[in-house]
Design a protein around this motif. Structure first.
Motif, PDB file in Angstrom:
ATOM      1  N   GLU A 120       0.945  -1.262   0.151  1.00 26.24           N
ATOM      2  CA  GLU A 120       0.276   0.125  -0.044  1.00 26.24           C
ATOM      3  C   GLU A 120       0.861   1.334   0.027  1.00 26.24           C
ATOM      4  O   GLU A 120       1.923   1.120   0.447  1.00 26.24           O
ATOM      5  CB  GLU A 120      -0.749  -0.009   1.236  1.00 26.24           C
ATOM      6  CG  GLU A 120      -0.100   0.108   2.621  1.00 26.24           C
ATOM      7  CD  GLU A 120      -0.828  -0.255   3.861  1.00 26.24           C
ATOM      8  OE1 GLU A 120      -1.002   0.553   4.567  1.00 26.24           O
ATOM      9  OE2 GLU A 120      -1.548  -1.204   3.892  1.00 26.24           O
ATOM     10  N   THR A 121       0.270   2.249  -0.538  1.00 23.01           N
ATOM     11  CA  THR A 121       1.143   3.677  -0.590  1.00 23.01           C
ATOM     12  C   THR A 121       0.522   4.280   0.843  1.00 23.01           C
ATOM     13  O   THR A 121      -0.088   3.722   1.922  1.00 23.01           O
ATOM     14  CB  THR A 121       0.715   4.750  -1.584  1.00 23.01           C
ATOM     15  OG1 THR A 121      -0.750   5.011  -1.065  1.00 23.01           O
ATOM     16  CG2 THR A 121       0.623   3.798  -2.928  1.00 23.01           C
ATOM     17  N   LEU A 127      -1.686  -1.405  -3.368  1.00 24.79           N
ATOM     18  CA  LEU A 127      -0.830  -1.722  -4.581  1.00 24.79           C
ATOM     19  C   LEU A 127      -0.993  -3.058  -5.062  1.00 24.79           C
ATOM     20  O   LEU A 127      -1.037  -4.078  -4.389  1.00 24.79           O
ATOM     21  CB  LEU A 127       0.807  -1.925  -4.263  1.00 24.79           C
ATOM     22  CG  LEU A 127       1.309  -0.566  -3.650  1.00 24.79           C
ATOM     23  CD1 LEU A 127       2.832  -0.914  -3.262  1.00 24.79           C
ATOM     24  CD2 LEU A 127       1.327   0.510  -4.874  1.00 24.79           C
ATOM     25  N   GLU A 163       9.749   9.483   1.162  1.00 27.99           N
ATOM     26  CA  GLU A 163       8.158   9.605   1.326  1.00 27.99           C
ATOM     27  C   GLU A 163       7.927   9.502   2.846  1.00 27.99           C
ATOM     28  O   GLU A 163       7.027  10.284   3.194  1.00 27.99           O
ATOM     29  CB  GLU A 163       7.935   8.327   0.724  1.00 27.99           C
ATOM     30  CG  GLU A 163       7.773   8.411  -0.825  1.00 27.99           C
ATOM     31  CD  GLU A 163       7.275   7.122  -1.483  1.00 27.99           C
ATOM     32  OE1 GLU A 163       6.886   7.364  -2.624  1.00 27.99           O
ATOM     33  OE2 GLU A 163       7.435   6.091  -0.867  1.00 27.99           O
ATOM     34  N   ALA A 169       3.153   9.675  -0.253  1.00 24.85           N
ATOM     35  CA  ALA A 169       3.776   8.839  -1.821  1.00 24.85           C
ATOM     36  C   ALA A 169       4.438  10.284  -2.708  1.00 24.85           C
ATOM     37  O   ALA A 169       3.895  11.148  -2.927  1.00 24.85           O
ATOM     38  CB  ALA A 169       3.040   8.085  -2.468  1.00 24.85           C
ATOM     39  N   PRO A 180       1.389   9.667  -7.983  1.00 27.30           N
ATOM     40  CA  PRO A 180       0.803   9.497  -6.612  1.00 27.30           C
ATOM     41  C   PRO A 180       0.972  11.078  -5.972  1.00 27.30           C
ATOM     42  O   PRO A 180       0.651  11.211  -4.998  1.00 27.30           O
ATOM     43  CB  PRO A 180       1.773   8.491  -6.005  1.00 27.30           C
ATOM     44  CG  PRO A 180       2.961   8.597  -6.929  1.00 27.30           C
ATOM     45  CD  PRO A 180       2.448   8.681  -8.424  1.00 27.30           C
ATOM     46  N   LYS A 195      10.155   4.768  -8.399  1.00 24.30           N
ATOM     47  CA  LYS A 195      10.735   4.117  -7.223  1.00 24.30           C
ATOM     48  C   LYS A 195      11.439   3.060  -7.012  1.00 24.30           C
ATOM     49  O   LYS A 195      11.137   2.056  -7.709  1.00 24.30           O
ATOM     50  CB  LYS A 195       9.436   4.015  -6.021  1.00 24.30           C
ATOM     51  CG  LYS A 195       9.939   3.763  -4.805  1.00 24.30           C
ATOM     52  CD  LYS A 195       8.717   3.662  -3.894  1.00 24.30           C
ATOM     53  CE  LYS A 195       9.016   3.611  -2.414  1.00 24.30           C
ATOM     54  NZ  LYS A 195       7.865   3.561  -1.447  1.00 24.30           N
TER      55      LYS A 195
END
Length: 584
Positions: A120-121, A127, A163, A169, A180, A195
């Motif tokens: 997940e962000t 994700l 981040e 993000a 993001p 990333k």
């Protein structure tokens, strides 16, 4: 060593999940699993023999296969549960009831493994493609006294640190859509600022530990604490952000010491910029390197390679960049950049052989059939009955691949023909005729091929994979077994972990020879004299363990199983460091 558990500095909404993970892990250490060891070897029948081997008992594979063939997702939810975020970190000694069976006394060293752990962000967005998850390193050290030390650490990449400091993000993901960091309608809906998740490979070389991701710099880690030191250009061998592959080969020959051989790829327009490096044991400064620019091959997706006595061997997948899709969808945030890669199923790829001798020219030969290759097992050279030189390459090949595939789109149909089933194949490249032939070695779905590392680049007999419990084109399901394939007799041995237990990459660790061994009396070691180490995710009770199999009789099941203090998400690649033990 007292258990050392810490939570990572994620936002409060994420921290609660991490706390639950710690509580679940603590419960698994003191609860039913440690008090009822009979639950551990779920891949065995009542006689203690391995399902799929020579033992009797009820084999659950037929029912599972029937359910999948009918379109039932049974088993897929437990498999997919292995792709969930893990944010707690442990450092502790495992012993007592958490070790079932006996750890071989000659198994002394450390298993390192890497894989995605954050799905997940920072804003909580899921994700859906595991390849985008931030990496987590796992270290399991065998002290030689029957105990095991377990440590896991999130790989705190430079991008992830940025981040966390920003609280949001900042970087795009290769397989995820949109920007993001889009703050207004005036901001572009896409981003090319990708990333580095450092989630794919891991290696200890020249006393340095590196986490690897094929599209960026490696990240150096402290091998004793697993703390991340930071991205590394390997003494300016790489420019900042330049790719260094997640796969490598360590080769031994009679004439030279061990060599670490790796590569990196980049793009020059539509061309591929490929660099190959060789490193001596005492240094991460290359002893030799070679650069090749391949016209119009910039998107051939070189994830892995193999090496022989004279060649570096790559398969150039038949992939092109769909420029129309880039403009009409990616630039509008409607697809990920990876979804713009198009596999051409009607086109053959090419085999690229780069001589290790820098004075010789590269060779390009058409592949025998269209296929997509992630991973290779091994390669070697031989002379055929006509006196012609051949390069033999064993690999896992798929007949198709869709870069838009993700966890949300994967259901039972993925595991049915014409789904992208990966199987063990052998390609023979004739250097005299400049032609390649290919045969399917086994119809069993499999991935993560491994061999005895002393056979790298040499003729060999045995290959090991994480494999499907059922063979054939209908309902093969996720990998639930460890396969050993004999390339001489063309027969297999199989250990099935269970319907809801999913093995990872099978790492081969050679046994230490003794003066009285029959192999030494004969003047050579048995190739399969070793242990197979594989992390198992149990989707039924959301726990993980490490199994140790005797490589000479894997069908008998584990000789030991180590219950880990926490679940570990499905991972990617690992490595074994002989004799290396972590300091307290």
């Amino acid at each position: 060593l007292r258990p050392n558990i810490r939570l990572l500095p994620f936002p409060l909404h994420a921290r609660a999940g991490a706390q639950r993970g710690v509580a679940e892990a603590a419960g698994s250490r003191v609860g039913a699993r440690t008090e009822t060891p009979s639950r551990v070897f779920k891949g065995r029948d009542e006689d203690g023999k391995g399902i799929g081997g020579e033992g009797g008992g009820t084999d659950p594979r037929s029912n599972e296969r029937l359910r999948l063939a009918k379109g039932d997702d049974a088993g897929l939810d437990t498999w997919q549960s292995g792709y969930r975020t893990m944010k707690s970190e442990f450092d502790q000694v495992i012993k007592g009831n958490s070790i079932i069976g006996e750890i071989p006394p000659d198994l002394q060293g450390t298993l390192f493994r890497n894989g995605p752990a954050i799905f997940e962000t920072l804003s909580g967005k899921k994700l859906i493609q595991p390849f985008d998850g931030d990496g987590m390193a796992v270290r399991i050290s065998f002290e030689g006294d029957g105990s095991v030390r377990f440590t896991n650490r999130l790989i705190m990449t430079d991008n992830l640190k940025e981040e966390l400091e920003a609280g949001k993000a900042l970087y795009a993901a290769t397989f995820s859509r949109g920007n993001p960091n889009r703050e207004s309608l005036l901001s572009p809906p896409f981003s090319l600022n990708f990333k580095n998740v450092a989630n794919t490979g891991i290696i200890l070389w020249a006393n340095e530990l590196y986490a690897l991701w094929e599209a960026g710099n490696p990240h150096k880690m402290d091998p004793h604490t697993l703390e991340t030191i930071g991205s590394d250009t390997l003494t300016d061998l790489l420019t900042k952000g330049e790719a260094f592959a997640a796969h490598y080969r360590i080769m031994e020959t009679d004439e030279e010491k061990k060599k670490l051989i790796s590569f990196g790829t980049g793009s020059k327009g539509l061309d591929m910029d490929l660099r190959v490096f060789e490193f001596d044991p005492e240094s991460m400064i290359p002893s030799s390197s070679r650069r090749e620019v391949l016209p119009k091959k910039g998107f051939a997706f070189l994830h892995d390679f193999v090496v022989t006595a004279d060649y570096y061997v790559f398969h150039l997948n038949p992939i092109v960049l769909d420029l129309k899709k880039v403009v009409s969808e990616f630039f509008l945030g409607r697809c990920a950049i990876a979804e713009c890669l198009k596999y051409q199923g009607d086109q053959k790829g090419e085999w690229l052989l780069i001589p290790r001798d820098p004075n010789k020219e590269r060779i390009l030969i058409d592949a025998a059939v269209p296929q997509f290759i992630f991973h290779h097992g091994n390669a070697f050279q031989r002379t055929n009955e006509k006196g012609e030189m051949e390069v033999v390459v064993d690999h896992v090949g798929l007949k198709s691949f869709d870069f838009s595939m993700n966890l949300d789109t994967t259901d039972w149909r993925y595991f049915m023909d014409p789904g992208p089933r990966a199987v063990l194949k052998r390609t023979v490249i004739n250097l005299n005729t400049q032609k390649a032939t290919m045969e399917v070695v086994s119809e069993r779905g499999c991935e993560f091929p491994q061999i005895n590392p002393s056979k790298t680049g040499k003729p060999y007999r045995y290959i090991y994979t994480a494999a499907s419990a059922v063979e054939g084109i209908r309902g093969w399901g996720p990998n639930r077994a460890i396969q050993k394939y004999d390339l001489h007799t063309r027969t297999e041995s199989l250990w099935v972990a269970g319907v809801n237990r999913f093995p990872g990459e099978p790492i081969f660790v050679p046994k230490k020879t003794t003066k009285n061994s029959d192999a030494e009396k004969e003047g050579e070691e048995e190739e399969d004299a070793g242990y197979i180490l594989s992390l198992i995710y149990d989707g039924e009770d959301s726990t993980s363990s490490l199994v140790i199999l005797d490589a000479q009789k894997i069908e008998n099941g584990p000789i030991a199983e180590i219950i880990l203090p926490t679940f570990i998400p499905h991972g990617l690649h690992g490595s074994w460091a002989e004799g290396f033990l972590a300091r307290s």
